[in-house]
Design an enzyme around this catalytic site. Sequence first.
Site, PDB file in Angstrom:
ATOM      1  N   ASP A  35      40.460  39.235  31.955  1.00  0.00           N
ATOM      2  CA  ASP A  35      39.820  38.032  31.422  1.00  0.00           C
ATOM      3  C   ASP A  35      40.043  37.945  29.909  1.00  0.00           C
ATOM      4  O   ASP A  35      40.793  38.729  29.334  1.00  0.00           O
ATOM      5  CB  ASP A  35      38.330  38.011  31.783  1.00  0.00           C
ATOM      6  CG  ASP A  35      37.552  39.180  31.190  1.00  0.00           C
ATOM      7  OD1 ASP A  35      38.054  39.844  30.253  1.00  0.00           O
ATOM      8  OD2 ASP A  35      36.430  39.423  31.647  1.00  0.00           O
ATOM      9  N   GLN A  36      39.368  37.023  29.266  1.00  0.00           N
ATOM     10  CA  GLN A  36      39.551  36.802  27.830  1.00  0.00           C
ATOM     11  C   GLN A  36      39.145  38.014  26.990  1.00  0.00           C
ATOM     12  O   GLN A  36      39.622  38.196  25.883  1.00  0.00           O
ATOM     13  CB  GLN A  36      38.750  35.567  27.407  1.00  0.00           C
ATOM     14  CG  GLN A  36      39.104  35.055  26.035  1.00  0.00           C
ATOM     15  CD  GLN A  36      38.436  33.723  25.747  1.00  0.00           C
ATOM     16  OE1 GLN A  36      37.507  33.321  26.425  1.00  0.00           O
ATOM     17  NE2 GLN A  36      38.909  33.041  24.726  1.00  0.00           N
TER      18      GLN A  36
END
Length: 139
Positions: free
Chosen positions: A15-16
């Site tokens: 994810d980010q």
Amino acid sequence: MYYDMEYRVPYADTDQMGVVYYANYLEYFERSRTEMFRAIGMPYSLMEEKGIILPVSEAHCKYLGSARYDDLLTLRAYIEEYSRVKVKIATEVRRGDEVLARGYVVLACVNRDFRVTRLPEWMAEYCEKCLYPAEEQKK
């Protein structure tokens, strides 16, 4: 007995924040049980040919640590228990000796009409090959 497979985390799994997205762990559970079934000679394709389908009826995952891009993980799967109509498969996601996630899925045994059916005897014999009861795990 348990089944281990290695999996290198691709960038797409993160994810980010740069860690493996939480929902991907359930996909890791699926990868490991698919390969475990194949390794014992009972791939999903064989089950389906014989009219058996194993949908997930329950899933649980406890997150203990974070995997990141390019980590080499070990996905460990084993059958914790089975009954006349279901199979409980436990999975651990490890990085070396560190357990990052632990959980299980319960698979219901259904026929082509999606009706719950008894686990066939041939299938129970295969399940015995990867049965790793809780008392064995503690040793």
